[in-house]
Design a protein around this motif. Structure first.
Motif, PDB file in Angstrom:
ATOM      1  N   GLU A   1     -70.160  -8.639  26.970  1.00  0.00           N
ATOM      2  CA  GLU A   1     -71.083  -9.658  26.457  1.00  0.00           C
ATOM      3  C   GLU A   1     -72.553  -9.284  26.633  1.00  0.00           C
ATOM      4  O   GLU A   1     -73.436  -9.902  26.016  1.00  0.00           O
ATOM      5  CB  GLU A   1     -70.848 -11.003  27.166  1.00  0.00           C
ATOM      6  N   VAL A   2     -72.841  -8.303  27.460  1.00  0.00           N
ATOM      7  CA  VAL A   2     -74.246  -7.953  27.686  1.00  0.00           C
ATOM      8  C   VAL A   2     -74.782  -7.027  26.600  1.00  0.00           C
ATOM      9  O   VAL A   2     -75.982  -6.749  26.574  1.00  0.00           O
ATOM     10  CB  VAL A   2     -74.430  -7.296  29.070  1.00  0.00           C
ATOM     11  N   ARG A   3     -73.927  -6.572  25.707  1.00  0.00           N
ATOM     12  CA  ARG A   3     -74.363  -5.675  24.640  1.00  0.00           C
ATOM     13  C   ARG A   3     -75.450  -6.326  23.806  1.00  0.00           C
ATOM     14  O   ARG A   3     -75.314  -7.447  23.342  1.00  0.00           O
ATOM     15  CB  ARG A   3     -73.179  -5.297  23.747  1.00  0.00           C
ATOM     16  N   GLY A   4     -76.574  -5.610  23.624  1.00  0.00           N
ATOM     17  CA  GLY A   4     -77.668  -6.125  22.815  1.00  0.00           C
ATOM     18  C   GLY A   4     -78.661  -6.983  23.580  1.00  0.00           C
ATOM     19  O   GLY A   4     -79.649  -7.444  23.002  1.00  0.00           O
ATOM     20  N   MET A   5     -78.450  -7.199  24.859  1.00  0.00           N
ATOM     21  CA  MET A   5     -79.367  -7.999  25.668  1.00  0.00           C
ATOM     22  C   MET A   5     -80.744  -7.338  25.702  1.00  0.00           C
ATOM     23  O   MET A   5     -80.870  -6.141  25.914  1.00  0.00           O
ATOM     24  CB  MET A   5     -78.797  -8.118  27.085  1.00  0.00           C
ATOM     25  N   THR A   6     -81.806  -8.107  25.462  1.00  0.00           N
ATOM     26  CA  THR A   6     -83.172  -7.578  25.527  1.00  0.00           C
ATOM     27  C   THR A   6     -83.968  -8.176  26.688  1.00  0.00           C
ATOM     28  O   THR A   6     -84.968  -7.606  27.102  1.00  0.00           O
ATOM     29  CB  THR A   6     -83.925  -7.845  24.211  1.00  0.00           C
ATOM     30  N   SER A   7     -83.532  -9.320  27.185  1.00  0.00           N
ATOM     31  CA  SER A   7     -84.142  -9.932  28.364  1.00  0.00           C
ATOM     32  C   SER A   7     -83.099  -9.916  29.473  1.00  0.00           C
ATOM     33  O   SER A   7     -81.994 -10.452  29.300  1.00  0.00           O
ATOM     34  CB  SER A   7     -84.592 -11.368  28.064  1.00  0.00           C
ATOM     35  N   LEU A   8     -83.411  -9.292  30.572  1.00  0.00           N
ATOM     36  CA  LEU A   8     -82.412  -9.029  31.604  1.00  0.00           C
ATOM     37  C   LEU A   8     -81.872 -10.307  32.235  1.00  0.00           C
ATOM     38  O   LEU A   8     -82.615 -11.109  32.790  1.00  0.00           O
ATOM     39  CB  LEU A   8     -83.011  -8.132  32.685  1.00  0.00           C
TER      40      LEU A   8
END
Length: 461
Positions: free
Chosen positions: A44-51
């Motif tokens: 689900e973290v794929r594509g996350m831009t804000s940590l």
């Protein structure tokens, strides 16, 4: 083709000495308990831009050995290659509150799948201490803090994209050269690097190529404080400078040391493009008399600061001039007297994008002085080359600038690869008297080299 492959190999070897974020290696064939996704963050973290650190939490199953507390330390030592190695994860845990006489030793699932996975020496150690080779399963909670930098970035960036990224450490600053596909994730990448590298409190990304005039570049802060004043220690010498306004490359530490070791007590060093002092200050500390120059007013200011910081201000005279003006001014004024002495004279020209073009400033420099061949200066001039034969290339360019062939009168030292097809080299030669003392009629004045920007962005990576 062979030259290109050799360059690439050396470049990879050089880059590996830096802090490098790289793809996880695949599990060893036949030794993984399950596929290596056990070690990867949730999809689900794929594509996350804000940590979002909480999003990386997961529970994995790892193999474990039940070990009596009396032999625990000996077993841990014997099995250290097979135990779990994760940031912040203990190798030994208590199974239950009642299990006071034993502990669980957590094992690496990519090394131990069954009891037969143990090496012969490990199996012998277990038998000698009476530890059963039965494997147990332990539910281990992994959080963001237990993941490595490369694991986080591999999980976040689009699949199939190269997530390899390097940074240089300059004091508390991590300096990066992000690629285009990484830019949407730049702030997350900066935060990850800062989190995973103690002492890093600022992460910056280079925005453009180096300006040849002042040798600095624009940068943006990706994470942390906007404090660009760095304090570094190189070869036992302390330097301070504003990294955003001067040039500093931590990869040149070995080269600085190599040249300074050639300088003896009592020698004189002319540093034409001195920067903040990585040649000048240690040369002065070794007992040399130094005249150091830099066109960048900020570099000149920090050069003076570093001389005071290292208590060599009495041995270094600093100048804020164009390199050609320094050669035809202070250097020209001092050189005749030095030629009559016994101590050696060194001229350092470390501006590899342009320094070779400045060699013509020596043509006829002392044409009004009586010629001599005693104690002529040793020149250390740096240059970049993209040629298939870089040694030959830099010597030809140096010869062209001097107006005299150097092929049999110089040596070339390979400094480093700045890119797979770009080398940095140092041409070392004794300044020929035919160049230094030639008359106006013996050489045609060439116009001062026009300022030009560096060709490549990788030099200050």
């Amino acid at each position: 083709m062979l030259r290109t492959l050799t360059r690439f190999f050396v470049y990879v070897q050089t880059e590996s000495n830096l802090k490098r974020l790289s793809l996880c290696s695949a599990a060893r064939t036949g030794s993984a308990m399950t596929e290596p996704k056990l070690y990867r963050p949730p999809a689900e973290v794929r594509g996350m831009t804000s940590l979002d650190k909480d999003a990386f939490t997961q529970t994995i199953t790892v193999p474990a050995l039940r070990v009596p507390t009396g032999v625990l330390n000996k077993i841990v030592k014997s099995l250290k290659k097979s135990t779990i190695q994760r940031p912040g994860v203990p190798r030994v845990v208590q199974e239950t509150e009642e299990s006071s006489d034993s502990r669980l030793l957590l094992l690496d699932p990519n090394r131990v799948a069954t009891p037969s996975s143990f090496s012969e020496a490990e199996a012998e150690a277990l038998r000698s201490f009476g530890v059963a080779e039965e494997l147990h399963r332990y539910e281990l909670k992994l959080t963001y803090d237990n993941l490595k930098s490369e694991e986080v970035l591999e999980a976040v960036l689009p699949p199939g994209q190269d997530v390899t990224s390097a940074f240089s450490r300059v004091g508390h600053i991590a300096h990066m050269n992000l690629r285009d596909h990484q830019l949407p994730y730049k702030n997350l990448i900066g935060q990850v690097i800062m989190d995973k590298n103690p002492g890093v409190t600022c992460v910056v990304n280079k925005l453009n190529i180096i300006d040849s005039t002042y040798r600095n570049f624009k940068m943006e802060v990706l994470a942390g404080e906007e404090n660009m004043v760095a304090k570094v220690k190189e070869n036992g010498v302390t330097y301070e400078f504003d990294f955003s306004r001067v040039y500093w490359n931590p990869r040149l530490s070995t080269e600085h040391q190599r040249v300074v070791q050639l300088v003896k007590r009592g020698d004189t060093v002319f540093d034409v493009f001195a920067g903040v002092g990585p040649f000048a200050v240690p040369a002065a500390r070794s007992g040399a008399s130094v005249l150091a120059n830099d066109l960048n007013p900020e570099s000149h200011r920090w050069l003076q600061h570093n001389c005071k910081l290292n208590k060599v201000e009495g041995k270094v005279r600093t100048f804020n001039l164009d390199g050609r003006a320094f050669i035809q001014g202070p250097l020209k004024q001092e050189l005749p007297g030095l030629l009559r002495g016994k101590a050696s004279v060194h001229v350092v020209m470390n501006l590899p994008a342009l320094a070779l073009d400045f060699l013509d400033a020596f043509r006829g420099l002392l044409h009004q002085e009586p010629p001599c061949d005693h104690n002529l200066p040793t020149v250390h001039c740096y240059g970049f080359s993209k040629d298939d034969n870089p040694d030959t290339d830099v010597v030809k360019r140096a010869s062209r600038s001097l107006g005299l062939p150097l092929e049999d009168r110089c040596s070339v030292h390979f400094v480093r690869n700045v890119a797979p097809n770009k080398d940095m080299l140092c041409v070392r030669f004794t300044l020929p008297k035919e160049v230094l003392f030639c008359s106006d009629e013996e050489h045609a004045e060439e116009p001062a080299s026009k300022r030009q920007k560096c060709e490549d962005t990788t030099d200050s990576a």
